[in-house]
Design a protein around this motif. Structure first.
Motif, PDB file in Angstrom:
ATOM      1  N   ASP A 119      75.424 -88.992 -18.708  1.00 34.65           N
ATOM      2  CA  ASP A 119      76.084 -88.564 -16.834  1.00 34.65           C
ATOM      3  C   ASP A 119      75.565 -87.541 -16.442  1.00 34.65           C
ATOM      4  OD1 ASP A 119      78.433 -87.416 -18.521  1.00 34.65           O
ATOM      5  OD2 ASP A 119      79.602 -88.096 -17.386  1.00 34.65           O
ATOM      6  N   THR A 120      75.126 -86.480 -17.350  1.00 28.30           N
ATOM      7  CA  THR A 120      75.057 -85.274 -16.511  1.00 28.30           C
ATOM      8  C   THR A 120      73.025 -84.639 -16.199  1.00 28.30           C
ATOM      9  OG1 THR A 120      76.073 -84.091 -18.850  1.00 28.30           O
ATOM     10  CG2 THR A 120      74.172 -83.059 -17.786  1.00 28.30           C
ATOM     11  N   TYR A 121      73.148 -84.329 -15.257  1.00 26.87           N
ATOM     12  CA  TYR A 121      71.880 -84.158 -14.573  1.00 26.87           C
ATOM     13  C   TYR A 121      71.222 -82.153 -14.685  1.00 26.87           C
ATOM     14  CZ  TYR A 121      68.623 -83.777 -11.483  1.00 26.87           C
ATOM     15  OH  TYR A 121      66.840 -83.526 -10.964  1.00 26.87           O
ATOM     16  N   VAL A 122      70.443 -82.281 -15.189  1.00 31.28           N
ATOM     17  CA  VAL A 122      69.566 -80.780 -16.174  1.00 31.28           C
ATOM     18  C   VAL A 122      68.436 -80.485 -15.498  1.00 31.28           C
ATOM     19  CG1 VAL A 122      68.605 -80.134 -17.876  1.00 31.28           C
ATOM     20  CG2 VAL A 122      70.765 -81.822 -18.000  1.00 31.28           C
ATOM     21  N   ILE A 123      68.598 -79.552 -15.123  1.00 30.05           N
ATOM     22  CA  ILE A 123      67.074 -79.005 -14.567  1.00 30.05           C
ATOM     23  C   ILE A 123      66.790 -78.155 -15.366  1.00 30.05           C
ATOM     24  CG2 ILE A 123      66.398 -76.883 -12.509  1.00 30.05           C
ATOM     25  CD1 ILE A 123      69.807 -77.435 -11.572  1.00 30.05           C
ATOM     26  N   ILE A 124      65.182 -78.709 -16.316  1.00 27.35           N
ATOM     27  CA  ILE A 124      64.510 -78.963 -16.909  1.00 27.35           C
ATOM     28  C   ILE A 124      63.705 -77.561 -17.101  1.00 27.35           C
ATOM     29  CG2 ILE A 124      62.543 -79.257 -18.404  1.00 27.35           C
ATOM     30  CD1 ILE A 124      65.145 -80.892 -19.059  1.00 27.35           C
ATOM     31  N   GLU A 125      63.391 -76.945 -15.678  1.00 32.96           N
ATOM     32  CA  GLU A 125      62.693 -75.683 -15.395  1.00 32.96           C
ATOM     33  C   GLU A 125      63.955 -74.050 -15.673  1.00 32.96           C
ATOM     34  OE1 GLU A 125      61.288 -78.475 -12.139  1.00 32.96           O
ATOM     35  OE2 GLU A 125      63.072 -78.040 -13.435  1.00 32.96           O
ATOM     36  N   HIS A 126      65.037 -74.736 -15.560  1.00 32.58           N
ATOM     37  CA  HIS A 126      65.488 -73.548 -15.439  1.00 32.58           C
ATOM     38  C   HIS A 126      66.320 -73.246 -17.234  1.00 32.58           C
ATOM     39  CE1 HIS A 126      67.431 -73.485 -11.214  1.00 32.58           C
ATOM     40  NE2 HIS A 126      65.850 -72.698 -12.039  1.00 32.58           N
ATOM     41  N   LEU A 127      66.328 -74.407 -17.857  1.00 27.47           N
ATOM     42  CA  LEU A 127      66.633 -74.448 -19.407  1.00 27.47           C
ATOM     43  C   LEU A 127      65.646 -74.034 -19.975  1.00 27.47           C
ATOM     44  CD1 LEU A 127      67.780 -75.765 -21.374  1.00 27.47           C
ATOM     45  CD2 LEU A 127      66.700 -77.288 -21.357  1.00 27.47           C
ATOM     46  N   ARG A 128      64.153 -73.682 -19.864  1.00 26.53           N
ATOM     47  CA  ARG A 128      62.904 -73.111 -20.584  1.00 26.53           C
ATOM     48  C   ARG A 128      62.936 -71.785 -20.040  1.00 26.53           C
ATOM     49  NH1 ARG A 128      59.155 -76.915 -21.784  1.00 26.53           N
ATOM     50  NH2 ARG A 128      59.716 -79.157 -20.826  1.00 26.53           N
ATOM     51  N   GLN A 129      63.603 -71.437 -18.962  1.00 25.26           N
ATOM     52  CA  GLN A 129      63.526 -69.851 -18.172  1.00 25.26           C
ATOM     53  C   GLN A 129      63.960 -69.286 -19.395  1.00 25.26           C
ATOM     54  OE1 GLN A 129      64.832 -70.093 -14.102  1.00 25.26           O
ATOM     55  NE2 GLN A 129      62.549 -70.229 -13.789  1.00 25.26           N
ATOM     56  N   LEU A 130      65.627 -70.437 -20.308  1.00 23.56           N
ATOM     57  CA  LEU A 130      66.652 -69.656 -20.513  1.00 23.56           C
ATOM     58  C   LEU A 130      65.862 -69.271 -22.005  1.00 23.56           C
ATOM     59  CD1 LEU A 130      69.798 -68.884 -21.055  1.00 23.56           C
ATOM     60  CD2 LEU A 130      70.083 -71.256 -21.570  1.00 23.56           C
ATOM     61  N   LEU A 131      65.148 -70.579 -22.948  1.00 19.84           N
ATOM     62  CA  LEU A 131      65.080 -70.560 -23.871  1.00 19.84           C
ATOM     63  C   LEU A 131      63.546 -69.487 -24.074  1.00 19.84           C
ATOM     64  CD1 LEU A 131      65.378 -74.323 -24.215  1.00 19.84           C
ATOM     65  CD2 LEU A 131      67.132 -72.516 -24.752  1.00 19.84           C
ATOM     66  N   TYR A 132      63.549 -69.397 -25.772  1.00 16.21           N
ATOM     67  CA  TYR A 132      62.333 -68.647 -25.868  1.00 16.21           C
ATOM     68  C   TYR A 132      62.658 -68.114 -28.030  1.00 16.21           C
ATOM     69  CZ  TYR A 132      66.513 -65.517 -26.951  1.00 16.21           C
ATOM     70  OH  TYR A 132      67.793 -65.016 -27.761  1.00 16.21           O
ATOM     71  N   TYR A 133      61.269 -68.179 -28.197  1.00 11.37           N
ATOM     72  CA  TYR A 133      61.096 -68.594 -29.350  1.00 11.37           C
ATOM     73  C   TYR A 133      61.998 -67.006 -30.179  1.00 11.37           C
ATOM     74  CZ  TYR A 133      58.726 -67.162 -33.976  1.00 11.37           C
ATOM     75  OH  TYR A 133      58.743 -67.142 -35.300  1.00 11.37           O
ATOM     76  N   SER A 134      62.409 -67.302 -31.339  1.00 11.90           N
ATOM     77  CA  SER A 134      63.226 -66.196 -32.242  1.00 11.90           C
ATOM     78  C   SER A 134      63.348 -66.661 -33.408  1.00 11.90           C
ATOM     79  CB  SER A 134      64.427 -66.476 -31.214  1.00 11.90           C
ATOM     80  OG  SER A 134      65.556 -65.684 -32.393  1.00 11.90           O
ATOM     81  N   ILE A 135      62.501 -65.959 -34.473  1.00 13.23           N
ATOM     82  CA  ILE A 135      63.488 -66.387 -35.781  1.00 13.23           C
ATOM     83  C   ILE A 135      65.152 -66.379 -35.894  1.00 13.23           C
ATOM     84  CG2 ILE A 135      61.238 -64.872 -36.132  1.00 13.23           C
ATOM     85  CD1 ILE A 135      62.827 -62.726 -37.929  1.00 13.23           C
ATOM     86  N   LYS A 136      65.590 -65.945 -34.985  1.00  5.08           N
ATOM     87  CA  LYS A 136      66.597 -66.179 -35.393  1.00  5.08           C
ATOM     88  C   LYS A 136      66.887 -67.622 -35.671  1.00  5.08           C
ATOM     89  CE  LYS A 136      68.290 -61.195 -34.559  1.00  5.08           C
ATOM     90  NZ  LYS A 136      68.928 -59.665 -33.636  1.00  5.08           N
ATOM     91  N   PRO A 137      68.327 -68.180 -36.070  1.00  4.16           N
ATOM     92  CA  PRO A 137      68.927 -69.133 -35.697  1.00  4.16           C
ATOM     93  C   PRO A 137      69.705 -69.283 -34.510  1.00  4.16           C
ATOM     94  CG  PRO A 137      69.719 -68.217 -36.815  1.00  4.16           C
ATOM     95  CD  PRO A 137      69.124 -67.428 -37.273  1.00  4.16           C
ATOM     96  N   LEU A 138      69.485 -70.392 -33.451  1.00  3.64           N
ATOM     97  CA  LEU A 138      69.959 -69.754 -31.685  1.00  3.64           C
ATOM     98  C   LEU A 138      70.651 -71.268 -31.140  1.00  3.64           C
ATOM     99  CD1 LEU A 138      67.729 -67.703 -30.033  1.00  3.64           C
ATOM    100  CD2 LEU A 138      70.464 -67.015 -31.370  1.00  3.64           C
ATOM    101  N   ALA A 139      71.500 -71.239 -30.418  1.00  2.00           N
ATOM    102  CA  ALA A 139      72.305 -72.897 -29.867  1.00  2.00           C
ATOM    103  C   ALA A 139      72.866 -71.608 -28.559  1.00  2.00           C
ATOM    104  CB  ALA A 139      73.173 -73.230 -30.594  1.00  2.00           C
ATOM    105  N   PHE A 140      72.712 -72.927 -27.342  1.00  2.00           N
ATOM    106  CA  PHE A 140      72.835 -72.583 -25.624  1.00  2.00           C
ATOM    107  C   PHE A 140      73.603 -73.165 -25.594  1.00  2.00           C
ATOM    108  CE2 PHE A 140      69.464 -69.579 -26.609  1.00  2.00           C
ATOM    109  CZ  PHE A 140      69.999 -68.024 -25.732  1.00  2.00           C
ATOM    110  N   GLY A 141      74.251 -72.712 -24.106  1.00  2.00           N
ATOM    111  CA  GLY A 141      75.646 -73.754 -23.690  1.00  2.00           C
ATOM    112  C   GLY A 141      76.380 -73.485 -22.981  1.00  2.00           C
ATOM    113  N   HIS A 142      77.347 -73.940 -22.865  1.00  2.00           N
ATOM    114  CA  HIS A 142      78.444 -74.009 -22.441  1.00  2.00           C
ATOM    115  C   HIS A 142      79.553 -73.502 -22.662  1.00  2.00           C
ATOM    116  CE1 HIS A 142      81.507 -73.864 -18.219  1.00  2.00           C
ATOM    117  NE2 HIS A 142      82.982 -73.147 -19.279  1.00  2.00           N
ATOM    118  N   LEU A 143      79.972 -71.982 -23.309  1.00  2.00           N
ATOM    119  CA  LEU A 143      81.149 -72.244 -24.741  1.00  2.00           C
ATOM    120  C   LEU A 143      82.429 -71.764 -24.126  1.00  2.00           C
ATOM    121  CD1 LEU A 143      80.424 -70.707 -27.738  1.00  2.00           C
ATOM    122  CD2 LEU A 143      81.103 -68.777 -26.940  1.00  2.00           C
ATOM    123  N   PHE A 144      83.346 -72.552 -24.605  1.00  2.00           N
ATOM    124  CA  PHE A 144      84.630 -73.536 -24.613  1.00  2.00           C
ATOM    125  C   PHE A 144      85.230 -71.745 -25.112  1.00  2.00           C
ATOM    126  CE2 PHE A 144      84.482 -77.944 -22.915  1.00  2.00           C
ATOM    127  CZ  PHE A 144      84.472 -76.894 -21.787  1.00  2.00           C
TER     128      PHE A 144
END
Length: 273
Positions: A119-144
């Protein structure tokens, strides 16, 4: 009726006229995993399949059900057999799915794994703009960040993205790397605890003074109709009206099928009619 038309116009303006959805993107490959249940395959899952999910590089619906009941449903499905199809065992279901995904042959055919609700709508274009290549382990989201001092965690409903560097830290399997959280419970909390245990950075995607992942639907944010639990976990001030949300918003949770279809029409199909 007047109120409904007003809200309808608000959605249309925000998602179409203002241009919330951008067309530019990066080359990061996104594998979308949508958590669902057998009873939702013909409704919520089908709607997502025909709206935003096809903009992922690949996507799959995660369930644990008797698929013979749904043999007329044509969806990409990852069906699990050793777990119940309910909220109580949702954490087990996600951990089981992660085990199958991380044990695929490497190099993986994706750069980021994105997990969200049906029940989540996702704007994939904006998700792509956020994500990038990194050699570090990363996770993105809404941080509570609970005000009671409990450790922070990513919202499951708003969705979270994990890069393959972080996924590799889960090898050889999650029974070995995160055994204490491979139990029934709150999926987003347990996944976050596992990631933190593996020294993966949890990032709350913030655009100026706005979040980009929203664990509430757009109208709740627009009208500031915000439940107490959100205020207890939120880290940023809330604003009313169009200033409620980032112009680079990525997800909205608790979205009905009707609103998903409307946003899809307003942004992607409107000019083609």
């Amino acid at each position: 009726m007047t109120t409904i038309l007003y809200l309808f116009n608000c959605i249309l303006i925000f998602f179409f006229t203002i241009g919330l959805i951008s067309s530019s993107s990066t080359q990061q490959r996104i594998y979308c995993v949508i958590k669902t249940f057998g009873k939702n395959l013909a409704t919520r899952a089908s709607t997502i399949h025909h709206t935003w999910a096809h903009r992922c590089d690949k996507h799959i619906f995660l369930t644990a059900t008797n698929l013979t009941k749904w043999n007329n449903i044509s969806l990409p499905i990852l069906n699990l057999y050793d777990v119940s199809d309910n909220y109580i065992e949702l954490s087990i279901k996600v951990f089981d799915a992660l085990n199958l995904i991380i044990q695929q042959s490497q190099p993986y055919d994706f750069d980021w794994l994105f997990i969200t609700d049906d029940d989540t709508y996702v704007i994939i274009e904006h998700l792509r703009q956020l994500l990038y290549y990194s050699i570090k382990p990363l996770a993105f989201g809404h941080l509570f960040v609970p005000k009671n001092g409990a450790p922070s965690h990513l919202s499951g409903g708003a969705g979270y993205a994990i890069n393959t560097i972080a996924l590799q830290r889960m090898l050889p399997n999650l029974q070995t790397s995160c055994p204490q959280w491979y139990v029934p419970g709150m999926e987003d909390v347990y996944i976050s605890r596992c990631l933190q245990h593996l020294n993966v950075s949890l990032n709350g995607a913030i655009d100026g003074y706005h979040h980009q992942f929203y664990p509430l639907e757009f109208l709740n944010m627009y009208k500031m109709d915000i439940p107490k639990w959100f205020s207890d976990y939120n880290t940023l001030k809330s604003y009313q009206g169009f200033n409620c949300c980032s112009s680079q918003s990525i997800t909205f949770h608790y979205m009905t099928r009707e609103w998903m279809n409307f946003i899809e029409w307003a942004r992607y199909l409107h000019d083609n009619e």
